[in-house]
Design a protein around this motif. Structure first.
Motif, PDB file in Angstrom:
ATOM      1  N   TRP A   9       0.795  -1.264  -0.124  1.00  0.00           N
ATOM      2  CA  TRP A   9       0.012   0.016  -0.055  1.00  0.00           C
ATOM      3  C   TRP A   9       0.645   1.219   0.023  1.00  0.00           C
ATOM      4  N   PRO A  10       1.547   1.525  -1.147  1.00  0.00           N
ATOM      5  CA  PRO A  10       2.483   2.888  -0.970  1.00  0.00           C
ATOM      6  C   PRO A  10       1.633   3.994  -1.067  1.00  0.00           C
ATOM      7  N   GLU A  11       0.306   4.028  -1.704  1.00  0.00           N
ATOM      8  CA  GLU A  11      -0.444   5.390  -1.497  1.00  0.00           C
ATOM      9  C   GLU A  11      -0.798   5.618  -0.304  1.00  0.00           C
ATOM     10  N   VAL A  12      -0.780   4.805   1.095  1.00  0.00           N
ATOM     11  CA  VAL A  12      -0.898   5.362   2.494  1.00  0.00           C
ATOM     12  C   VAL A  12       0.228   6.018   3.231  1.00  0.00           C
ATOM     13  N   VAL A  13       1.415   6.289   2.588  1.00  0.00           N
ATOM     14  CA  VAL A  13       2.471   6.540   3.056  1.00  0.00           C
ATOM     15  C   VAL A  13       2.155   8.321   3.430  1.00  0.00           C
ATOM     16  N   GLY A  14       2.368   8.719   4.756  1.00  0.00           N
ATOM     17  CA  GLY A  14       1.877  10.133   4.828  1.00  0.00           C
ATOM     18  C   GLY A  14       0.456  10.065   5.451  1.00  0.00           C
ATOM     19  N   TRP A  15      -0.299   9.257   5.257  1.00  0.00           N
ATOM     20  CA  TRP A  15      -1.835   9.149   5.848  1.00  0.00           C
ATOM     21  C   TRP A  15      -1.683   8.829   7.304  1.00  0.00           C
ATOM     22  N   PRO A  16      -2.702   9.328   8.185  1.00  0.00           N
ATOM     23  CA  PRO A  16      -2.657   8.921   9.474  1.00  0.00           C
ATOM     24  C   PRO A  16      -2.837   7.614   9.546  1.00  0.00           C
ATOM     25  N   ALA A  17      -2.077   6.604  10.649  1.00  0.00           N
ATOM     26  CA  ALA A  17      -2.170   5.360  10.970  1.00  0.00           C
ATOM     27  C   ALA A  17      -3.435   4.794  10.746  1.00  0.00           C
ATOM     28  N   THR A  18      -4.491   5.455  11.510  1.00  0.00           N
ATOM     29  CA  THR A  18      -5.857   4.860  11.410  1.00  0.00           C
ATOM     30  C   THR A  18      -6.536   4.792  10.030  1.00  0.00           C
ATOM     31  N   ALA A  19      -6.223   5.726   9.269  1.00  0.00           N
ATOM     32  CA  ALA A  19      -6.819   5.608   7.947  1.00  0.00           C
ATOM     33  C   ALA A  19      -6.084   4.670   7.165  1.00  0.00           C
ATOM     34  N   ALA A  20      -4.810   4.507   7.267  1.00  0.00           N
ATOM     35  CA  ALA A  20      -4.243   3.438   6.325  1.00  0.00           C
ATOM     36  C   ALA A  20      -4.646   2.258   7.018  1.00  0.00           C
ATOM     37  N   VAL A  21      -4.958   1.890   8.300  1.00  0.00           N
ATOM     38  CA  VAL A  21      -5.306   0.658   8.986  1.00  0.00           C
ATOM     39  C   VAL A  21      -6.801   0.334   7.966  1.00  0.00           C
ATOM     40  N   THR A  22      -7.571   1.158   8.031  1.00  0.00           N
ATOM     41  CA  THR A  22      -9.058   1.188   7.720  1.00  0.00           C
ATOM     42  C   THR A  22      -8.861   0.743   6.189  1.00  0.00           C
ATOM     43  N   GLN A  23      -8.071   1.416   5.241  1.00  0.00           N
ATOM     44  CA  GLN A  23      -7.686   1.089   4.068  1.00  0.00           C
ATOM     45  C   GLN A  23      -7.200  -0.258   3.727  1.00  0.00           C
ATOM     46  N   ILE A  24      -6.223  -0.604   4.313  1.00  0.00           N
ATOM     47  CA  ILE A  24      -5.903  -2.246   4.191  1.00  0.00           C
ATOM     48  C   ILE A  24      -6.815  -3.006   4.625  1.00  0.00           C
ATOM     49  N   ASN A  25      -7.430  -2.802   5.634  1.00  0.00           N
ATOM     50  CA  ASN A  25      -8.501  -3.709   6.116  1.00  0.00           C
ATOM     51  C   ASN A  25      -9.507  -3.939   5.048  1.00  0.00           C
TER      52      ASN A  25
END
Length: 71
Positions: A9-25
């Protein structure tokens, strides 16, 4: 839909961790997600059912600092 499962998920670098977890999940509900402060010591073992999300704990937003990937 492709039979190929998303593995990074290179697109989530710089995102808040919580938003990244939501995307990955959303993309991969079959993996467990570990949220880890950048710089923490973690065992290097590969796990095909895990994604590690490293974030900057010193920043109020807690942005993701590295590309999360399966392993």
């Amino acid at each position: 839909m492709s039979s190929e499962k998303k593995a990074s998920w290179p697109e989530v670098v710089g995102w808040p961790a919580t938003a990244a977890v939501t995307q990955i999940n959303g993309d991969r509900p079959d993996v467990s997600i570990e949220v880890i402060p950048d710089g923490a010591t973690v065992p290097p073992a590969f796990d095909a059912n895990r994604v590690r999300v490293f974030f900057n704990a010193g920043d109020a937003v807690g942005p993701v600092t590295r590309t999360p990937f399966v392993g």
